[in-house]
Write a protein that holds these residues in place. Sequence first.
Motif, mmCIF file in Angstrom:
data_model
loop_
_atom_site.group_PDB
_atom_site.id
_atom_site.type_symbol
_atom_site.label_atom_id
_atom_site.label_comp_id
_atom_site.label_asym_id
_atom_site.label_seq_id
_atom_site.Cartn_x
_atom_site.Cartn_y
_atom_site.Cartn_z
ATOM 1 N N UNK A 497 9.063 2.470 -8.149
ATOM 2 C CA UNK A 497 9.582 1.366 -7.351
ATOM 3 C C UNK A 497 8.672 1.047 -6.181
ATOM 4 N N UNK A 498 8.071 2.081 -5.583
ATOM 5 C CA UNK A 498 7.190 1.871 -4.430
ATOM 6 C C UNK A 498 5.991 0.998 -4.787
ATOM 7 N N UNK A 499 5.526 1.064 -6.022
ATOM 8 C CA UNK A 499 4.369 0.266 -6.409
ATOM 9 C C UNK A 499 4.676 -1.219 -6.385
ATOM 10 N N UNK A 500 5.880 -1.580 -6.781
ATOM 11 C CA UNK A 500 6.248 -3.000 -6.775
ATOM 12 C C UNK A 500 6.532 -3.493 -5.364
ATOM 13 N N UNK A 501 7.171 -2.677 -4.557
ATOM 14 C CA UNK A 501 7.402 -3.063 -3.161
ATOM 15 C C UNK A 501 6.061 -3.209 -2.443
ATOM 16 N N UNK A 502 5.153 -2.285 -2.692
ATOM 17 C CA UNK A 502 3.838 -2.351 -2.064
ATOM 18 C C UNK A 502 3.082 -3.596 -2.520
#
Length: 595
Positions: A497-502
């Motif tokens: 999920x962090x990759x998409x938020x980033x």
Amino acid sequence: MNSTTRQQALDAMAGTTPENPLDVLVVGGGVVGAAAAFDASTRGLQVGLVEARDLAQGTSSRSSKLVHGGLRYLQMLDFKLVAEALRERNLLMTRTAPHLVKGLPFVFPFEHRLADRAFIGSGVTLYDGLSTAASALGNGLKSVFSGAGRAPLHRHMSRKGLQKRFAGLDHDKFIGALEYFDAQVDDARLVMTLARSAASLGAHVAVRTEVTEYLRSDRDGEEIVGVVVRDRETGAEHRVYARETIMAAGVWTGDQEKLAHAEAQDGTGPALKVLASKGIHITVPKDRIPAQGHVGVITQTDKSVLFIIPMGEYWSVGTTDTAWHEAVDVPAPNASDIDYVLEHANAVLETDLTHDDVIGTWAGLRPLLQPVDADEASSSKVSREHTVMRMAPGLSAVAGGKLTTYRSMAQDAVDFAIAERHRDRSSLTEHLPLLGAQGYGEWAERADDIAAGYNLAPKTVQRLLGRYGSLLSEVLELIDQRPELGEPVPGAAGYLGAEYVYAARCEGAVHLEDLLERRTRLFHEVRDRGLEASEHVAALVAAEIGWDEAQTEYELRAYASYVEAHRAAERAATDAEAAELMRAVLPAQQVLETS
């Protein structure tokens, strides 16, 4: 880069005047355009970059994803191009982008014991020699292949050795092989990183910003002094003034030339003619082609080159080389393209692949310089060398080349454009690492600790390091703040999920398609092309990008339509049919009409 910085960039460029223009405006956000913006920024110039769609949405995200010298160009006796490409390959791997560009061994299988070993072996020996010489010219760069300052030399394999190294090949057909070394890259991430690196040095970067007019001087009507751009998200138009404008439009060069009216008054002025040649790839599951370790296959077909390239949990198989006569906005593989790739792959594999094995596909258009008397049917024989040309006072264009030589192309383009005004401003791109490269080695040494500290699989950490380099610290900060972002997104092939938020917060994504096809490669990695993951991703990024409920629903519909059209194009009989299917969803991909 995000929606806020995009608007700030537009505002800054709209605030330029004829008396206070940008030093350089780059039109085109592919690899050469992004690299030109980075190059000009390293010289301390005021720089703008506008891209009509997303970064790398055209050719620069649809390549074979290789950084290589190009063995096929040795056959054309294009030694200069091969030497330049090998030098740029080595530079990327050792200094400027070692987190993004990784070594990849290839096996070249032999059918004829003596003739193939002699002919192909002599070619690869020359290839190794050019690589060693290129590294020596590049200040003795230390290679990441080995500690000896150069890539390992090629080696010959017996039939038994080939069977052990690449069990998936047809070993009744091949009597041995030669193994040599090149490199691979996520092309879209390279472009995005170049654009971010330019922005970090002060460049104004605005995607979804289309040039609609080239502005001419009031004095003589000949000099180009800027452009009119349209914000494709709002419809707003702005005048952007620049002392020099660089057209880095790839296969869109002809369209931009017409828009600029750069020809001389008598119609005999300079023009760059670019031929669009289509190359397609398919992806298949990793377990369908057994091999030992991380290794690819290269061999020649009757019309092109066959690559079988390991990419995470799948293989990329391609490519084709056919003239493209449709609109350059809508390339797509058709059924005959896919059949061609399957046929030639099955000619070298032990077990045949079928259409049921195909996970995804993509098609890219190579921008090949077109000699005046060239036969369009022979697109594979057109040189890949690049050209920079003055289209009008204040306007230059760069075209041709290949992904591997993007840096030297960009340097040549900026050198040419600013020669009269800023001859003393030298490029620093040969020495300046891209974002994520500085400190990458130290982060790589901490991989085991990161895996343990964040409860991540070691292969996940290696994948993250290969995407972010030392910028992984920023991704991990998101997980520190919201631990749930450290979990894989359902249906997203392991992406966190962090990759998409980033990607929404820092990598300039504007639409859902940007996130699923270019910031990540999910569109090519899972059979549903990311449809299951799309709702989860949209929920993660909506607040970051500023989508309300209506916009979020629109993004989901637009992405689903894009997937449906692409699948239909894969079943089409001709390029014309495939292009028509993709053209029907093009507006939905590009802009949400205001009401």
